[in-house]
Design a protein around this motif. Structure first.
Motif, PDB file in Angstrom:
ATOM      1  N   ARG A  50      46.341  52.610  41.186  1.00  0.00           N
ATOM      2  CA  ARG A  50      46.043  51.212  40.884  1.00  0.00           C
ATOM      3  C   ARG A  50      47.201  50.558  40.111  1.00  0.00           C
ATOM      4  NH1 ARG A  50      44.155  48.998  36.355  1.00  0.00           N
ATOM      5  NH2 ARG A  50      43.188  46.941  36.536  1.00  0.00           N
ATOM      6  N   GLY A  82      38.794  42.985  32.317  1.00  0.00           N
ATOM      7  CA  GLY A  82      38.830  42.196  33.554  1.00  0.00           C
ATOM      8  C   GLY A  82      39.992  41.215  33.548  1.00  0.00           C
ATOM      9  N   GLY A  83      40.468  40.895  34.760  1.00  0.00           N
ATOM     10  CA  GLY A  83      41.502  39.870  34.918  1.00  0.00           C
ATOM     11  C   GLY A  83      42.866  40.260  34.383  1.00  0.00           C
ATOM     12  N   THR A  84      43.177  41.570  34.366  1.00  0.00           N
ATOM     13  CA  THR A  84      44.461  41.954  33.771  1.00  0.00           C
ATOM     14  C   THR A  84      45.643  41.599  34.667  1.00  0.00           C
ATOM     15  OG1 THR A  84      44.366  44.202  34.628  1.00  0.00           O
ATOM     16  CG2 THR A  84      43.462  43.844  32.427  1.00  0.00           C
ATOM     17  N   ARG A  85      45.441  41.604  36.003  1.00  0.00           N
ATOM     18  CA  ARG A  85      46.582  41.244  36.858  1.00  0.00           C
ATOM     19  C   ARG A  85      46.931  39.784  36.656  1.00  0.00           C
ATOM     20  NH1 ARG A  85      44.379  43.157  42.277  1.00  0.00           N
ATOM     21  NH2 ARG A  85      43.055  44.180  40.777  1.00  0.00           N
ATOM     22  N   ASP A 125      33.337  41.416  37.171  1.00  0.00           N
ATOM     23  CA  ASP A 125      34.191  41.976  38.211  1.00  0.00           C
ATOM     24  C   ASP A 125      33.476  43.161  38.871  1.00  0.00           C
ATOM     25  OD1 ASP A 125      36.081  43.733  39.421  1.00  0.00           O
ATOM     26  OD2 ASP A 125      37.711  42.722  38.413  1.00  0.00           O
TER      27      ASP A 125
HETATM   28  N1  UDP Z   1      39.233  49.184  34.465  1.00  0.00           N
HETATM   29  C1  UDP Z   1      38.795  50.309  33.774  1.00  0.00           C
HETATM   30  N2  UDP Z   1      39.459  51.494  33.980  1.00  0.00           N
HETATM   31  C2  UDP Z   1      40.528  51.602  34.831  1.00  0.00           C
HETATM   32  C3  UDP Z   1      40.936  50.450  35.521  1.00  0.00           C
HETATM   33  C4  UDP Z   1      40.275  49.264  35.315  1.00  0.00           C
HETATM   34  O1  UDP Z   1      37.855  50.234  32.995  1.00  0.00           O
HETATM   35  O2  UDP Z   1      41.098  52.701  34.980  1.00  0.00           O
HETATM   36  C5  UDP Z   1      38.556  47.901  34.200  1.00  0.00           C
HETATM   37  C6  UDP Z   1      39.421  46.968  33.352  1.00  0.00           C
HETATM   38  O3  UDP Z   1      38.619  46.291  32.403  1.00  0.00           O
HETATM   39  C7  UDP Z   1      39.974  46.004  34.356  1.00  0.00           C
HETATM   40  C8  UDP Z   1      38.772  45.883  35.290  1.00  0.00           C
HETATM   41  O4  UDP Z   1      38.302  47.210  35.414  1.00  0.00           O
HETATM   42  O5  UDP Z   1      40.380  44.785  33.777  1.00  0.00           O
HETATM   43  C9  UDP Z   1      39.035  45.273  36.634  1.00  0.00           C
HETATM   44  O6  UDP Z   1      40.024  45.980  37.285  1.00  0.00           O
HETATM   45  P1  UDP Z   1      40.713  45.448  38.599  1.00  0.00           P
HETATM   46  O7  UDP Z   1      41.320  46.624  39.295  1.00  0.00           O
HETATM   47  O8  UDP Z   1      39.760  44.576  39.355  1.00  0.00           O
HETATM   48  O9  UDP Z   1      41.938  44.550  38.082  1.00  0.00           O
HETATM   49  P2  UDP Z   1      41.982  43.287  37.100  1.00  0.00           P
HETATM   50  O10 UDP Z   1      40.682  42.505  37.264  1.00  0.00           O
HETATM   51  O11 UDP Z   1      42.122  43.827  35.697  1.00  0.00           O
HETATM   52  O12 UDP Z   1      43.170  42.510  37.557  1.00  0.00           O
END
Ligand code: UDP
Length: 245
Positions: free
Chosen positions: A94, A131-134, A177
């Motif tokens: 990821r 959530g929303g880290t990207r 999410d």
């Molecule tokens: N997350 C987690 N463990 C991981 C990866 C992600 O708990 O190993 C959580 C984290 O809070 C992240 C969310 O799942 O922000 C959503 O992950 P996603 O892959 O959808 O990307 P993001 O929304 O962060 O862009």
């Protein structure tokens, strides 16, 4: 089976008390690290990320550089303590994928052809993830690139939208999410109205998708105001979190 988790209550409030069209509190700080050319910190709700940028700097590894443009590299990493269940420090699939996705969202805004045979490095450290880290990474990295003095066509602002309990929502938290019906991260160049990232996870009708895209544009434009303020004053914060309907 007890059925699905309820994400929106009878008053239309989300699990953290927000309305469907309300962003999380957002703060952006610029120039906070001394050992890089540009830096930024973003705190969006409980999501907390640091970005450091180097470059453009001459590439000594000739196989990496290109004769007609700068090469942008990006490394997105989540700290082991950034999530509830400790994340392994080894790079995950990821993280490798998100590094690419984030680079591709930022690259169209950078005037790479002005710096041939150079490298621009973007290092993203997720300290806390909810959530929303990207999206938060893209928002902060574009500010850090500007802080490094790297010429750009526009900033890039990003915001996720989606669907939970059948309702369209903006700026999803981790729970929304995970348990919602759809998650659509969007990044735009706000002055040029160009989309540089559009992903989708889940199921939506085409009407829902179009409405979400409009909502994401509004969210990105509000976030862009904070980016601009942060670049001007070193610090930017959102005051009005509710987007107009
Ligand atoms: N997350 C987690 N463990 C991981 C990866 C992600 O708990 O190993 C959580 C984290 O809070 C992240 C969310 O799942 O922000 C959503 O992950 P996603 O892959 O959808 O990307 P993001 O929304 O962060 O862009």
């Amino acid at each position: 089976m007890s059925g699905k988790k309820r994400l929106i209550d009878e008053n239309g409030l989300r699990v953290d008390g927000r309305r469907w069209n309300e962003l999380r509190p957002l703060k952006i700080e610029v120039g906070i690290l001394s050992n890089v050319d540009g830096s930024a910190r973003i705190i969006q709700g409980k999501t907390h990320i640091l970005v450091g940028v180097y470059g453009p700097r001459e590439s000594f590894a000739k196989h990496v550089s290109l004769p007609d443009r700068s090469v942008v590299r990006c490394r997105y990493r989540m700290a082991p303590f950034s999530v509830e269940e400790r994340k392994s420090p080894a790079p995950s699939r990821r993280e490798i994928e998100l590094s690419k996705v984030i680079r591709e969202a930022l690259e169209p805004a950078i005037l790479v052809e002005e710096f041939p045979r150079t490298i621009i490095d973007i290092f993203i450290e997720v300290l806390e993830a909810d959530g929303g880290t990207r999206c938060a990474s893209i928002t902060a990295a574009s500010v850090a690139l500007a802080d490094a003095g790297i010429p750009m066509k526009d900033l890039v602002a990003a915001c996720a939208v989606g669907k939970a309990d059948g309702k369209l929502i903006v700026d999803l938290s981790d729970m929304e999410d995970k348990y919602g019906e759809a998650d659509v991260p969007v990044a735009i160049m706000p002055n040029k109205n160009i989309i540089t990232l559009l992903q989708m996870d889940g199921t939506l009708t085409s009407d829902e998708f179009n409405a979400l895209l409009q909502l994401a544009m509004k969210g990105c434009k509000r976030i862009h105001e904070v980016q601009r303020k942060a670049l001007k004053d070193g610090f930017g914060e959102i005051k009005n979190l509710v987007l107009e309907e």
